[in-house]
Design a protein around this motif. Structure first.
Motif, PDB file in Angstrom:
ATOM      1  N   GLY A 158       0.835  -1.201   0.000  1.00 46.17           N
ATOM      2  CA  GLY A 158       0.000   0.000   0.000  1.00 46.17           C
ATOM      3  C   GLY A 158       0.869   1.250   0.000  1.00 46.17           C
ATOM      4  N   ILE A 159       2.162   1.087  -0.319  1.00 48.95           N
ATOM      5  CA  ILE A 159       3.084   2.237  -0.243  1.00 48.95           C
ATOM      6  C   ILE A 159       2.837   3.207  -1.401  1.00 48.95           C
ATOM      7  N   LYS A 160       2.618   4.457  -1.052  1.00 48.63           N
ATOM      8  CA  LYS A 160       2.327   5.498  -2.050  1.00 48.63           C
ATOM      9  C   LYS A 160       3.392   6.589  -2.044  1.00 48.63           C
ATOM     10  N   ARG A 161       4.128   6.686  -0.940  1.00 49.34           N
ATOM     11  CA  ARG A 161       5.135   7.747  -0.839  1.00 49.34           C
ATOM     12  C   ARG A 161       6.404   7.156  -0.211  1.00 49.34           C
ATOM     13  N   VAL A 162       7.496   7.242  -0.951  1.00 48.97           N
ATOM     14  CA  VAL A 162       8.789   6.790  -0.427  1.00 48.97           C
ATOM     15  C   VAL A 162       9.623   8.050  -0.212  1.00 48.97           C
ATOM     16  N   THR A 163       9.949   8.339   1.038  1.00 45.55           N
ATOM     17  CA  THR A 163      10.714   9.556   1.340  1.00 45.55           C
ATOM     18  C   THR A 163      12.174   9.182   1.580  1.00 45.55           C
ATOM     19  N   LEU A 164      13.053   9.756   0.766  1.00 48.30           N
ATOM     20  CA  LEU A 164      14.496   9.518   0.921  1.00 48.30           C
ATOM     21  C   LEU A 164      15.075  10.629   1.787  1.00 48.30           C
ATOM     22  N   LEU A 165      15.556  10.281   2.961  1.00 43.58           N
ATOM     23  CA  LEU A 165      16.097  11.302   3.867  1.00 43.58           C
ATOM     24  C   LEU A 165      17.606  11.436   3.681  1.00 43.58           C
ATOM     25  N   GLY A 166      18.045  12.627   3.330  1.00 49.51           N
ATOM     26  CA  GLY A 166      19.477  12.902   3.227  1.00 49.51           C
ATOM     27  C   GLY A 166      19.859  13.908   4.296  1.00 49.51           C
ATOM     28  N   ARG A 167      20.858  13.571   5.100  1.00 45.54           N
ATOM     29  CA  ARG A 167      21.167  14.521   6.194  1.00 45.54           C
ATOM     30  C   ARG A 167      21.921  15.743   5.679  1.00 45.54           C
ATOM     31  N   ARG A 168      22.449  15.617   4.418  1.00 41.91           N
ATOM     32  CA  ARG A 168      23.090  16.793   3.828  1.00 41.91           C
ATOM     33  C   ARG A 168      22.313  17.196   2.565  1.00 41.91           C
ATOM     34  N   GLY A 169      22.937  17.934   1.653  1.00 40.66           N
ATOM     35  CA  GLY A 169      22.179  18.511   0.538  1.00 40.66           C
ATOM     36  C   GLY A 169      22.411  17.820  -0.796  1.00 40.66           C
ATOM     37  N   PRO A 170      21.808  18.336  -1.862  1.00 44.59           N
ATOM     38  CA  PRO A 170      21.946  17.745  -3.199  1.00 44.59           C
ATOM     39  C   PRO A 170      23.403  17.633  -3.670  1.00 44.59           C
ATOM     40  N   HIS A 171      24.259  18.562  -3.268  1.00 44.73           N
ATOM     41  CA  HIS A 171      25.655  18.490  -3.715  1.00 44.73           C
ATOM     42  C   HIS A 171      26.447  17.419  -2.970  1.00 44.73           C
ATOM     43  N   GLN A 172      25.879  16.885  -1.893  1.00 45.21           N
ATOM     44  CA  GLN A 172      26.625  15.904  -1.088  1.00 45.21           C
ATOM     45  C   GLN A 172      26.113  14.478  -1.281  1.00 45.21           C
ATOM     46  N   ILE A 173      25.228  14.236  -2.245  1.00 44.53           N
ATOM     47  CA  ILE A 173      24.691  12.873  -2.395  1.00 44.53           C
ATOM     48  C   ILE A 173      25.796  11.903  -2.788  1.00 44.53           C
ATOM     49  N   ALA A 174      25.604  10.637  -2.411  1.00 47.18           N
ATOM     50  CA  ALA A 174      26.568   9.589  -2.769  1.00 47.18           C
ATOM     51  C   ALA A 174      25.978   8.679  -3.856  1.00 47.18           C
ATOM     52  N   MET A 175      24.991   9.201  -4.592  1.00 48.69           N
ATOM     53  CA  MET A 175      24.345   8.408  -5.647  1.00 48.69           C
ATOM     54  C   MET A 175      25.074   8.660  -6.966  1.00 48.69           C
ATOM     55  N   GLN A 211      29.310  13.911 -10.363  1.00 49.17           N
ATOM     56  CA  GLN A 211      28.389  14.485  -9.378  1.00 49.17           C
ATOM     57  C   GLN A 211      27.508  15.548 -10.042  1.00 49.17           C
ATOM     58  N   ARG A 212      28.105  16.258 -11.009  1.00 48.69           N
ATOM     59  CA  ARG A 212      27.343  17.296 -11.714  1.00 48.69           C
ATOM     60  C   ARG A 212      26.186  16.649 -12.481  1.00 48.69           C
ATOM     61  N   LYS A 213      26.471  15.492 -13.083  1.00 51.05           N
ATOM     62  CA  LYS A 213      25.404  14.779 -13.822  1.00 51.05           C
ATOM     63  C   LYS A 213      24.302  14.337 -12.865  1.00 51.05           C
ATOM     64  N   SER A 214      24.704  13.866 -11.680  1.00 58.64           N
ATOM     65  CA  SER A 214      23.706  13.435 -10.699  1.00 58.64           C
ATOM     66  C   SER A 214      22.815  14.611 -10.311  1.00 58.64           C
ATOM     67  N   VAL A 215      23.457  15.758 -10.064  1.00 61.57           N
ATOM     68  CA  VAL A 215      22.686  16.927  -9.638  1.00 61.57           C
ATOM     69  C   VAL A 215      21.771  17.402 -10.774  1.00 61.57           C
ATOM     70  N   ALA A 216      22.217  17.201 -12.022  1.00 63.20           N
ATOM     71  CA  ALA A 216      21.343  17.559 -13.164  1.00 63.20           C
ATOM     72  C   ALA A 216      20.060  16.718 -13.107  1.00 63.20           C
TER      73      ALA A 216
END
Ligand code: NAP
Length: 407
Positions: A158-175, A211-216
């Protein structure tokens, strides 16, 4: 040189089988390289043998010129906040192991009743988990997701919303960009970013190209609207501080952070609640220590210098460097350790090796599963696969052993 590969499971390939996402079959395809190694004359797979129970590291060191610990980092880094032990809070090792058919997690039965799920962390594992939670049945075609996970995920969730919590910002993602970009192609889910969380676009130029591509991708997700069944919401500057619920998780309390020029996050004191019935913590892993083997607690790995723990004892992969990097990143470490071993052993190789292990395991009543046995198990897994899947994995050790006999 002859090499024996010991594994506590009767099946080979470790993370390739039970860590790499089931809908990433092209990455899993690297198993063919390992198969070729296992089929060569001087390498032998010794499955269904638990080091530490059936044979100790000290005994292996007595029998072999070199012992290499390639035990990975299968334990979750602890989520050290109040309420983290509530039912409904699950570490990524367990959750990923569940949908990937690891025998340790076959009975996990995660609560998918929804409507909210929270994924903690901004790395590729968090992305894997968010994607798997959001896909429909057709999107799993060609994957080897196990049926005990497929049906609940696509028919009962029944999941409708998946919230990804990042303790830092978009420039610090490890994705990484490829994995982040995949979210744009989901049939049932829309990725959403709050444009207000994004730094000024000119600042992206200071980032590494990847990282720039990820942020794009994140910038593109900030243009999206909720048009599909499920929303994957990126909540940045959001540090989990507590989990609450009566007998089961009902909400996570999050503190807003701000990130300084060095990328360090500090709490602002402002908190809010995100309602949810499932929390998957994807905040990294730890290598389990082994008695007598030097260990670096802070980094959750064996204490080593370029892969050498002690003379005759080495480590590779995440057991060596900690839980970071892909198969490609870790591969050169393996080659480097082989060079170290060759240097250390020189021409003085002389320990008994294989016959000594066989005698010891026979005396202890171990039931070794060979690579030939594994090929029978594999054949049985392929024979029982769904029409659109490469295999249906056995998820219990007993069934694996039975399949070896029956095939
Ligand atoms: P990771 O890349 O190290 O990411 C861990 C995330 O958890 C980071 O965003 C980190 O934030 C966050 N975190 C850590 N402790 C936290 C805490 N106490 N509270 C809140 N957040 C916390 O780890 P991973 O995702 O487990 O991935 C492990 C490795 O496997 C990575 O190298 C990854 O690229 C690789 N992998 C690759 C693929 C793929 O290529 N498809 C798939 C899966 C995994 P901070 O940055 O603020 O510390």
């Amino acid at each position: 040189m002859r090499v024996d590969i010991l594994d506590r499971l009767p099946v080979p390939y470790g993370l390739i089988r039970t860590g790499v996402a089931p809908d990433h079959q092209s990455i899993k395809g690297v198993y063919k390289r390992y198969e070729a190694v296992n089929l060569s004359d001087n390498v032998r797979f010794v499955g269904n043998v638990t080091v530490g129970e059936e044979v100790s590291i000290a005994e292996l060191q007595d029998m072999y010129d070199a012992v290499v610990l390639a035990t990975g980092a299968p334990n979750d880094a602890p989520l050290d906040i109040e309420g983290a032990d509530l039912p409904g809070v699950i570490g990524s090792a367990a959750f990923v192991g569940w949908y990937n058919g690891h025998p340790d997690y076959a009975r996990l039965n995660p609560p998918l009743f929804g409507p909210g799920a929270v994924v903690i962390g901004n790395g590729n594992v968090a992305l894997d988990v968010a994607r798997i939670l959001s896909k429909g049945r057709d999107e799993f075609a060609g994957s080897d997701i196990v049926h005990h996970a497929l049906d609940p995920l696509v028919s009962e969730s029944g999941i409708k919303r998946v919230t990804l919590l990042g303790r830092r910002g978009p420039h610090q993602i490890a994705m990484t960009p490829k994995e982040l970009g995949e979210l744009a192609h989901l049939q049932r889910a829309t990725p959403l970013v709050d444009a207000a969380d994004l730094p000024d676009e000119a600042e992206d130029m200071m980032l590494e190209p990847g990282q720039r591509k990820s942020v794009a991708h994140l910038r593109a997700y900030a243009q999206g609207t909720e048009t599909k069944d499920v929303v994957i919401e990126f909540d940045f500057f959001a540090r989990p501080v507590a989990i609450e619920g009566k007998g089961h998780v009902e909400r996570i309390i999050v503190e807003r952070t701000q990130v300084d020029a060095d990328g360090k996050a500090t709490g602002t004191g402002e908190t809010y609640a995100v309602p949810c019935s499932l929390i998957v913590s994807c905040i990294g892993y730890r290598t389990p220590p082994i008695e007598g083997v030097p260990y670096e607690t802070g980094r959750g790995r064996f204490a080593n210098s370029d892969g050498r723990i002690l003379e005759g004892l080495y480590c590779v992969g995440w057991a060596r460097r900690g839980p970071s990097g892909t198969i490609g990143t870790n591969r050169p470490d393996g080659f480097a350790v082989v060079d170290l071993i060759a240097e250390d052993i020189g021409s003085g190789a002389g320990k008994p090796g294989r016959p000594a292990l066989d005698a010891l395991l026979e005396a202890r009543g171990s039931d070794i599963v060979t690579f030939r046995d594994w090929k029978k198990i594999e054949e049985a897994e392929q024979a029982r696969a769904r029409h659109d899947a490469p295999r249906e994995k056995f998820v219990h050790v007993d069934d694996m052993i039975k399949a070896r006999g029956e095939a």
